[in-house]
Design a protein around this motif. Structure first.
Motif, PDB file in Angstrom:
ATOM      1  N   THR A 148      -7.734  -5.809  -5.722  1.00 54.80           N
ATOM      2  CA  THR A 148      -7.413  -6.959  -4.375  1.00 54.80           C
ATOM      3  C   THR A 148      -5.997  -6.229  -3.640  1.00 54.80           C
ATOM      4  N   ALA A 149      -6.303  -7.160  -2.027  1.00 54.67           N
ATOM      5  CA  ALA A 149      -5.222  -6.645  -1.228  1.00 54.67           C
ATOM      6  C   ALA A 149      -3.910  -7.119  -2.553  1.00 54.67           C
ATOM      7  N   ALA A 150      -4.324  -9.108  -2.584  1.00 57.42           N
ATOM      8  CA  ALA A 150      -3.448  -8.947  -3.889  1.00 57.42           C
ATOM      9  C   ALA A 150      -2.701  -8.467  -4.930  1.00 57.42           C
ATOM     10  N   GLU A 151      -3.583  -7.704  -5.727  1.00 56.85           N
ATOM     11  CA  GLU A 151      -3.016  -6.957  -7.035  1.00 56.85           C
ATOM     12  C   GLU A 151      -2.488  -6.019  -6.413  1.00 56.85           C
TER      13      GLU A 151
ATOM     14  N   ARG B 237       2.069  -2.879  -6.153  1.00 52.10           N
ATOM     15  CA  ARG B 237       3.533  -2.411  -5.099  1.00 52.10           C
ATOM     16  C   ARG B 237       5.288  -2.377  -5.194  1.00 52.10           C
ATOM     17  N   ALA B 238       5.654  -3.799  -5.286  1.00 54.01           N
ATOM     18  CA  ALA B 238       6.621  -4.404  -5.399  1.00 54.01           C
ATOM     19  C   ALA B 238       7.013  -4.099  -7.622  1.00 54.01           C
ATOM     20  N   GLY B 239       6.464  -3.383  -8.248  1.00 53.23           N
ATOM     21  CA  GLY B 239       6.872  -3.090  -9.123  1.00 53.23           C
ATOM     22  C   GLY B 239       7.239  -2.217  -9.747  1.00 53.23           C
ATOM     23  N   ALA B 240       7.783  -1.301 -10.753  1.00 51.29           N
ATOM     24  CA  ALA B 240       8.475  -0.343 -11.313  1.00 51.29           C
ATOM     25  C   ALA B 240       7.716   1.132 -11.175  1.00 51.29           C
ATOM     26  N   HIS B 241       6.336   1.184 -10.888  1.00 49.54           N
ATOM     27  CA  HIS B 241       5.498   2.056 -10.718  1.00 49.54           C
ATOM     28  C   HIS B 241       4.249   2.049  -9.852  1.00 49.54           C
ATOM     29  N   PRO B 242       4.836   1.824  -8.764  1.00 49.12           N
ATOM     30  CA  PRO B 242       3.231   1.589  -8.184  1.00 49.12           C
ATOM     31  C   PRO B 242       2.544   2.847  -7.132  1.00 49.12           C
TER      32      PRO B 242
END
Length: 275
Positions: free
Chosen positions: A6-9, A14-19
């Motif tokens: 989903t877009a939210a997921e 994308r905000a994590g260390a390995h987007p």
């Protein structure tokens, strides 16, 4: 392997260390070159993918309108997108997921961890998430792709397919009432009509797994050998993705599809019945 994100997921990942790497396949039959749409607005950092030149290869009419690229060619373009070994990928488009599904199928065929952004860019924009403009400028990657991870059939195998052969085109094209693109109207003998649009909601998102499974049960398929074709092997990939969402795994793709079949002078059936 999960088919959708989903877009939210995606925003959270994308905000994590390995987007994940985001590939944007803006494409439609009416507008095959979606670069202008991509440059007018896309997920920041996304890479534009050209379905006509990167997800297919030029060929003779007897090979269909969108022949699969070779392993070597697909590895070349995947590296040009900036992909490296171990990357996770999200594919998306303008909302229908038709172009995205073609990229999903090919990347799965090549052994890549890939998911489809359900609802495409509209789903992202509905959450008021950031959008960028302009061209994509990826770094050169070094990925080494596998090949052959998804089942494929050719025209001869479609002619003698031992299970259920599904035609993912619109019903009127299956019945041979209209044929706006290819030289002959109708369908492959024995094929069952199963328009791809029946797997999606009006907004382009996929229906629930339960709804998709019910839909295929009503068509007459629940298990066993199954293969899918469409006009040129693009929307058939969307059908295969939908079937996987419903737990119906192992569907084969006929890449040449009707555009190949109808250019080879093979037998044709018209009307609502498979034969």
């Amino acid at each position: 392997m999960t088919v959708l994100i989903t877009a939210a997921e995606l925003a959270e990942e994308r905000a994590g260390a390995h987007p994940p790497v985001v590939l944007d396949v803006r494409w439609s039959l009416a507008q095959p070159d979606g670069r202008a749409e991509f440059e007018a607005g896309h997920i920041p950092g996304a890479v534009y993918v050209d379905l006509e030149t990167e997800l297919s290869t030029p060929g003779e009419p007897t090979e269909g309108r969108h022949p699969l690229p070779t392993h070597e060619r697909f590895q070349e373009v995947a590296r040009a997108w900036g992909l490296n070994d171990g990357d996770r990928v999200v594919v998306m488009d303008g909302g229908t997921s038709f172009g995205a599904a073609r990229a999903w199928w090919l990347l799965r065929h090549a052994g890549v961890d890939v998911r489809i952004l359900d609802g495409g860019l509209p789903a992202w924009e509905d959450l008021a998430l950031p959008v960028a403009e302009g061209p994509s400028e990826p770094w050169e990657g070094g990925i080494t792709l596998g090949w052959g991870h998804m089942p494929v059939i050719d025209a001869d195998q479609a002619a003698e397919f031992p299970g259920m052969l599904l035609d993912a085109r619109a019903g009127e094209r299956y019945r041979g009432e209209v044929e706006p693109i290819d030289p002959v109207a109708g369908h492959i003998p024995g094929a069952v009509s199963a328009p791809t649009t029946g797997n999606a909601e009006p907004d382009g998102t996929f229906r629930t797994p339960e709804a998709i499974a019910t839909r295929f049960a009503e068509i007459g398929y629940e298990s066993g050998p199954v293969a899918v074709y469409c006009g040129s092997g693009v929307t058939a990939a969307h059908q295969i993705a939908a079937m996987e969402i419903a737990g119906l795994t192992g569907a084969a793709l006929y890449p040449g599809s009707w555009s190949e079949w109808s250019n080879q002078g093979r037998d044709v059936v018209r009307g609502p019945d498979p034969r």
